[in-house]
Design a protein around this motif. Structure first.
Motif, PDB file in Angstrom:
ATOM      1  N   LEU A 198      -8.901   9.734  -0.495  1.00 55.66           N
ATOM      2  CA  LEU A 198      -9.100   9.541  -1.356  1.00 55.66           C
ATOM      3  C   LEU A 198      -7.190   8.891  -1.129  1.00 55.66           C
ATOM      4  O   LEU A 198      -6.799   7.624  -1.820  1.00 55.66           O
ATOM      5  N   GLN A 199      -6.836  10.111  -2.042  1.00 54.95           N
ATOM      6  CA  GLN A 199      -5.152   9.858  -1.707  1.00 54.95           C
ATOM      7  C   GLN A 199      -4.788   9.802  -0.777  1.00 54.95           C
ATOM      8  O   GLN A 199      -3.428   9.188  -0.853  1.00 54.95           O
ATOM      9  N   GLN A 200      -4.473   9.602   0.456  1.00 57.53           N
ATOM     10  CA  GLN A 200      -4.630   9.471   2.096  1.00 57.53           C
ATOM     11  C   GLN A 200      -4.205   7.965   1.966  1.00 57.53           C
ATOM     12  O   GLN A 200      -3.876   7.218   2.067  1.00 57.53           O
ATOM     13  N   ALA A 201      -5.902   7.201   1.273  1.00 54.48           N
ATOM     14  CA  ALA A 201      -5.568   6.231   1.551  1.00 54.48           C
ATOM     15  C   ALA A 201      -4.541   5.582  -0.020  1.00 54.48           C
ATOM     16  O   ALA A 201      -4.481   4.237   0.113  1.00 54.48           O
ATOM     17  N   LEU A 202      -4.581   5.666  -0.955  1.00 55.65           N
ATOM     18  CA  LEU A 202      -3.488   5.417  -1.721  1.00 55.65           C
ATOM     19  C   LEU A 202      -2.689   5.689  -1.249  1.00 55.65           C
ATOM     20  O   LEU A 202      -1.283   4.042  -1.858  1.00 55.65           O
ATOM     21  N   MET A 203      -2.415   5.936  -0.673  1.00 55.32           N
ATOM     22  CA  MET A 203      -0.597   6.396  -0.471  1.00 55.32           C
ATOM     23  C   MET A 203      -0.040   5.397   0.770  1.00 55.32           C
ATOM     24  O   MET A 203       0.796   4.951   0.839  1.00 55.32           O
ATOM     25  N   SER A 204      -1.562   5.820   1.559  1.00 56.78           N
ATOM     26  CA  SER A 204      -1.396   4.353   3.031  1.00 56.78           C
ATOM     27  C   SER A 204      -0.860   3.350   2.032  1.00 56.78           C
ATOM     28  O   SER A 204       0.004   2.347   3.250  1.00 56.78           O
ATOM     29  N   ASP A 205      -2.080   2.753   1.486  1.00 53.72           N
ATOM     30  CA  ASP A 205      -1.397   1.324   0.517  1.00 53.72           C
ATOM     31  C   ASP A 205      -0.074   1.195  -0.563  1.00 53.72           C
ATOM     32  O   ASP A 205       0.226   0.106   0.109  1.00 53.72           O
ATOM     33  N   TRP A 206      -0.011   2.231  -0.585  1.00 56.88           N
ATOM     34  CA  TRP A 206       1.527   2.216  -1.779  1.00 56.88           C
ATOM     35  C   TRP A 206       2.329   2.226  -0.609  1.00 56.88           C
ATOM     36  O   TRP A 206       3.474   1.406  -0.746  1.00 56.88           O
ATOM     37  N   SER A 207       2.541   3.193   0.990  1.00 58.24           N
ATOM     38  CA  SER A 207       3.590   2.505   2.081  1.00 58.24           C
ATOM     39  C   SER A 207       3.887   1.255   2.385  1.00 58.24           C
ATOM     40  O   SER A 207       5.093   1.287   2.198  1.00 58.24           O
ATOM     41  N   VAL A 208       2.417   0.590   2.526  1.00 60.39           N
ATOM     42  CA  VAL A 208       2.562  -0.804   2.508  1.00 60.39           C
ATOM     43  C   VAL A 208       3.271  -1.554   2.403  1.00 60.39           C
ATOM     44  O   VAL A 208       4.518  -2.509   2.060  1.00 60.39           O
ATOM     45  N   SER A 209       2.973  -1.258   0.370  1.00 62.36           N
ATOM     46  CA  SER A 209       4.013  -1.990  -1.120  1.00 62.36           C
ATOM     47  C   SER A 209       5.272  -1.630  -0.734  1.00 62.36           C
ATOM     48  O   SER A 209       6.152  -2.380  -1.274  1.00 62.36           O
ATOM     49  N   PHE A 210       5.551  -0.202  -0.408  1.00 63.40           N
ATOM     50  CA  PHE A 210       7.074  -0.059  -1.171  1.00 63.40           C
ATOM     51  C   PHE A 210       8.053  -0.525   0.447  1.00 63.40           C
ATOM     52  O   PHE A 210       9.037  -1.809   0.083  1.00 63.40           O
ATOM     53  N   THR A 211       7.265  -0.381   1.183  1.00 60.07           N
ATOM     54  CA  THR A 211       8.114  -1.145   2.977  1.00 60.07           C
ATOM     55  C   THR A 211       8.259  -2.579   2.300  1.00 60.07           C
ATOM     56  O   THR A 211       9.515  -3.367   2.978  1.00 60.07           O
ATOM     57  N   SER A 212       6.991  -3.381   2.222  1.00 64.00           N
ATOM     58  CA  SER A 212       7.020  -4.554   1.826  1.00 64.00           C
ATOM     59  C   SER A 212       8.603  -5.375   0.782  1.00 64.00           C
ATOM     60  O   SER A 212       9.004  -6.187   0.621  1.00 64.00           O
ATOM     61  N   LEU A 213       8.969  -4.626  -0.496  1.00 69.42           N
ATOM     62  CA  LEU A 213       9.684  -4.396  -1.169  1.00 69.42           C
ATOM     63  C   LEU A 213      11.006  -4.376  -0.805  1.00 69.42           C
ATOM     64  O   LEU A 213      11.955  -5.144  -0.774  1.00 69.42           O
TER      65      LEU A 213
END
Length: 567
Positions: free
Chosen positions: A239-254
């Protein structure tokens, strides 16, 4: 320290003895009082005029004050001569909800026409001065505010009970980056649909991740708010890896939006530090900038090892100032000493500093014949001594790191892959950093600040008058602060004041980074910024070079459509 008062026993020593002493004084004064003032016929006998009995177990802070101290405090407690209804209750409405400061720290008083918190303190509060020359615009404040408290003599009823259509229109205006231009003053603010829609628009910000049962800002020092809350990811690595993967996509989008100048700025809030990314053209810079604060030596070493080029603006500024002072001192010594003056004319270098002594060899030990008897410091000890000042500034505002240009992309990859970005233990274990943005981005969730209007009674010159306030709570970003002041300028007829509560770790973001570019380059860079979703006046304010230094605006006041402030 408490003033010396007869009969007072500091340190709670032997209270029975103090009570016996007071009883003796009371008995001694009874005959004198009875003889001096005999009771009138039919009148009830009054108690003798003796000093008020005091609790011997009271703390030193509650010690009785001498008459002189009370007389000094009385002017501070009286209402101002102007009789402004916004003066008396201003500080009474400042509830101790600001959680980024120590609990016992009182907010500084901001104006001579605002009552200090002298009822809670036994010493008069120093009243700071505001700029003497009002201006039509206040400087950009890049710190994140946690609470705003606006005060005015006119009601804030126009902010209450927005209709469903007005709320929806405000959301639509935000998503379409619609620009709202209001007149200088609005006669009936409550009936102005345009004003109410713009108010809803100014309260919107974007957040990732979105976990409704957790308060995701502030993150620094937030363990006590998160502890006990459900966190299923803390023990689930998948679950931590899933959260970090989603966070990385949002960070890159910004970052991609920032690079395309479709997003003016955004914040990355971790449990240890905060990062502010700013688009080219903002804060007087013609390139993308990122500032990180507070930092540690370990974080800076990790950034260097990844090839990230950065600077420490506050350290360099302090070094430059110290160098200038040393030059002045050297010139003074040269003027006093002819010998030094002659040596300077001959081209000799000044005496080496203490830092240079570390690089010298230990040949003098051999000359003295004690080379083998004295233990020489090893290379690690010498290195640690040299880096002592660098370690001492850890977790302090002086540890601010500035990254510019293409190095910000390297910083992006570093933060995505940095293992220490997420806590491994404690209430925030496994929780990705918080992303805050003024515009929409992939994976972001629309949020609104909480607004509440209050109507209280203020005692002014033995009478009670109405005083109105508007409280805004949440992560208040720089553009929201400016947008709200533009609305209040029209709705409150150019007369209001505000107390601003700052998330302290972000106050250092107001430092002037000395990245100013020529005017021609600035105009070329800023031509695409109007598409970033901010009001032109807000964008113009944020484009200026920061002037507040390591501080932030604590108090803001508008009178006759002109601002004064205190940082």
């Amino acid at each position: 320290a408490a003033p010396a008062v007869p009969g007072y026993s500091p340190g709670f020593k032997k209270p029975p003895a103090v009570l016996r002493l007071k009883r003796k004084r009371l008995q001694r004064s009874e005959p004198v009082a009875a003889a001096a003032t005999p009771p009138a016929c039919g009148a009830a006998a009054r108690a003798p005029t003796a000093p008020a009995r005091r609790n011997p177990f009271s703390s030193l802070d509650n010690a009785p004050r001498a008459a002189g101290t009370l007389q000094q405090l009385e002017p501070a407690r009286r209402p101002p001569a102007s009789g402004s209804p916004s003066a008396a209750p201003f500080w009474q409405l400042l509830e101790p909800v600001y959680e980024d400061k120590p609990a016992q720290r009182a907010e500084p008083s901001e104006r001579t026409d605002i009552l200090a918190l002298t009822d809670a303190l036994h010493l008069p509060v120093a009243v700071p001065e505001v700029p003497t020359s009002p201006k039509h615009e206040f400087p950009a404040d890049w710190s994140i505010k946690t609470r705003l408290l606006f005060m005015s003599s006119k009601p804030f009823t126009w902010t209450e009970h927005l209709k469903a259509q007005e709320e929806a229109q405000g959301f639509a205006q935000h998503c379409r980056a619609a620009e709202t231009n209001l007149p200088q003053s609005i006669q009936e603010p409550k009936l102005s649909t345009e004003l109410r829609c713009a108010f809803q628009q100014s309260l919107i910000y974007w957040l990732h991740p979105s976990l409704p049962w957790l308060q995701l800002f502030p993150r620094i020092g937030a363990d006590r708010k998160i502890v006990g809350k459900a966190s299923p990811w803390s023990q689930d690595e998948a679950l931590q890896q899933a959260l970090m993967s989603d966070w990385s996509v949002s960070f890159t989008s910004l970052y991609n939006l920032l690079k395309a100048q479709l997003c003016p700025y955004f914040y990355v809030c971790t449990y240890q530090f905060t990062v502010l990314f700013r688009a080219a053209g903002l804060a007087g810079s013609d390139v993308i900038t990122a500032v990180v604060s507070p930092t540690t030596r370990g974080l800076r070493e990790a950034m260097r090892s990844e090839g990230i080029q950065f600077s420490l603006p506050l350290v360099e500024e302090s070094r430059t100032r110290r160098h200038k002072n040393s030059k002045v001192n050297l010139e003074t010594e040269v003027a006093k000493s002819l010998k030094v003056h002659n040596s300077m004319e001959d081209g000799e270098e000044p005496a080496p500093s203490d830092d240079d002594d570390d690089d010298e060899s230990f040949s003098w030990l051999e000359e003295m014949g004690v080379k083998d008897k004295v233990k020489k410091p090893d290379a690690i000890s010498i290195k640690l001594r040299k880096e002592k000042h660098e370690v001492q500034m850890d977790h302090k505002p002086e540890s601010l790191v500035l990254v510019k240009g293409t190095n910000t992309f390297t910083l992006l990859n570093f933060l995505i892959n940095c293992k220490s970005l997420v806590a491994v233990a404690g209430p925030q274990a496994g929780l990705p950093p918080t992303l805050l943005s003024p515009v929409a981005f992939r994976g972001g969730t629309m949020q609104t600040l909480k607004a509440r209007s209050l109507n209280t009674k203020a005692r002014v010159h033995l009478d009670y008058e109405d005083i109105f306030s508007l409280e805004i709570v949440g992560p208040i970003l720089p553009h929201s602060l400016h947008s709200l002041t533009m609305l209040l300028k029209a709705a409150q007829w150019g007369a209001f004041s505000a107390v601003l509560y700052t998330h302290e770790p972000t106050a250092v973001f107001n430092t002037n980074l000395d990245t100013a570019s020529p005017a021609s380059n600035k105009e070329a860079v800023c031509k695409d910024l109007p598409t970033c979703g901010l009001h032109p006046k807000t964008l113009d304010q944020l484009s200026q070079c920061p002037t507040l230094g390591k501080s932030s605006i604590r108090f803001l006041e508008m009178k006759d459509y002109a601002y004064t402030w205190k940082s």
